[in-house]
Write an enzyme that holds these catalytic residues in place. Structure first.
Site, short mmCIF file in Angstrom:
data_model
loop_
_atom_site.label_atom_id
_atom_site.label_comp_id
_atom_site.label_asym_id
_atom_site.label_seq_id
_atom_site.Cartn_x
_atom_site.Cartn_y
_atom_site.Cartn_z
N TYR A 1 -2.13 -7.21 17.52
CA TYR A 1 -2.35 -6.36 16.34
C TYR A 1 -3.65 -5.58 16.47
O TYR A 1 -3.70 -4.37 16.23
CB TYR A 1 -2.36 -7.24 15.09
CG TYR A 1 -2.54 -6.50 13.79
CD1 TYR A 1 -1.53 -5.71 13.26
CD2 TYR A 1 -3.73 -6.60 13.06
CE1 TYR A 1 -1.67 -5.04 12.06
CE2 TYR A 1 -3.89 -5.94 11.86
CZ TYR A 1 -2.86 -5.17 11.36
OH TYR A 1 -3.02 -4.50 10.16
N ILE B 1 0.83 -1.20 0.00
CA ILE B 1 0.00 0.00 0.00
C ILE B 1 0.86 1.25 0.00
O ILE B 1 0.57 2.22 -0.71
CB ILE B 1 -0.95 -0.01 1.22
CG1 ILE B 1 -1.95 -1.16 1.11
CG2 ILE B 1 -1.69 1.32 1.33
CD1 ILE B 1 -2.75 -1.40 2.39
N LYS C 1 -4.24 -1.52 16.56
CA LYS C 1 -5.05 -0.83 15.55
C LYS C 1 -6.28 -0.16 16.15
O LYS C 1 -6.75 0.87 15.63
CB LYS C 1 -5.44 -1.81 14.44
CG LYS C 1 -4.25 -2.28 13.61
CD LYS C 1 -3.49 -1.12 12.99
CE LYS C 1 -2.40 -1.56 12.03
NZ LYS C 1 -1.69 -0.43 11.40
#
Length: 246
Positions: free
Chosen positions: A153, A18, A157
């Site tokens: 994770y 990305i 996030k």
């Protein structure tokens, strides 16, 4: 296509996936791009160069305050300004709580959550000097999945979303917007090591049932870093084919 003319954009994790696609598309829209990554960004520099822009590239561990300080000094010396920061770098080692070692947990938090904090702290003053800035933090739609082995994770996030909302409050009167994008699982070198049955099980939960490509994620980031998004701040945009319906 000149929506980012004259802007200086910093992208972390710019060596692949990305981050690489975003750097190329920012350059195509007129921005000068600064590539931050632990690894060499030769491929990204080549792709950016193909659209007529010479990208700057700096090695940066986003969990290192010293590396961020060096990045800011390099950008200020070369460009004299910073307008856009996209905190894209992240790691996601799989481990359930039985196998999740404390040092792994801490590293994930430092890279995925402390990294965006350090980046904003480094570059917000340069943005404030021009009373114009765009910060986009990359969260994840994993926070809405039932995928095991990602508690660390997911925690990082979710923290990114809270950080984004808080920074939006802190920086609004300096002309800086702060938003987050929560991508679907995306076809990148990082996800290529995941078992196909795992990735398929995730994207089949989406309304649009296919693997996301980097270009799918980049479009909304380009909007959030443009003048068109001047009145959008503190938001998390799910770019995940309709899995999270916020």
């Amino acid at each position: 296509m000149g929506s980012h003319d004259g802007r200086v954009a910093i992208v972390t994790g710019a060596g692949k996936g990305i981050g690489q696609e975003l750097a190329v598309q920012l350059a195509a829209r007129g921005a000068q791009v600064v590539l931050l990554d632990l690894d060499d960004c030769a491929e990204t520099r080549e792709r950016v160069g193909a659209v007529g822009v010479a990208a700057a590239s700096l090695r940066c561990d986003v969990a290192s305050e010293d590396d961020w300080k060096a990045a800011r000094e390099g950008v200020e010396k070369r460009f004299g300004r910073a307008d856009i920061l996209v905190n894209n770098a992240g790691i996601y080692p799989f481990a359930t709580i039985d196998d999740l070692e404390p040092d792994v947990f801490r590293r994930v938090i430092r890279v995925n959550l402390e990294g965006p904090y350090l980046g904003a702290r480094a570059f917000a003053p340069l943005m404030a000097a021009k009373h114009w800035g765009r910060i986009v933090n990359i969260s994840s739609d994993s926070i809405a999945t039932n995928l095991a082995g990602l508690s660390h994770y997911m925690a990082s996030k979710m923290g990114v979303i809270g950080l984004t909302r808080g920074l939006a409050n802190d920086l609004a009167d300096r002309g800086i917007t702060v938003n987050a994008v929560a991508p679907a699982i995306t076809r990148t070198p990082g996800t290529s090591v995941m078992p196909e049955e795992v990735t398929t099980a995730v994207w089949q939960q989406q309304a649009i049932r296919r693997f996301a490509e980097p270009g799918d994620i980049v479009g909304p980031i380009l909007f959030l870093t443009s003048e068109d998004a001047a009145f959008v701040t503190g938001q998390t945009v799910a770019v995940d084919g309709g899995m999270m319906k916020l």
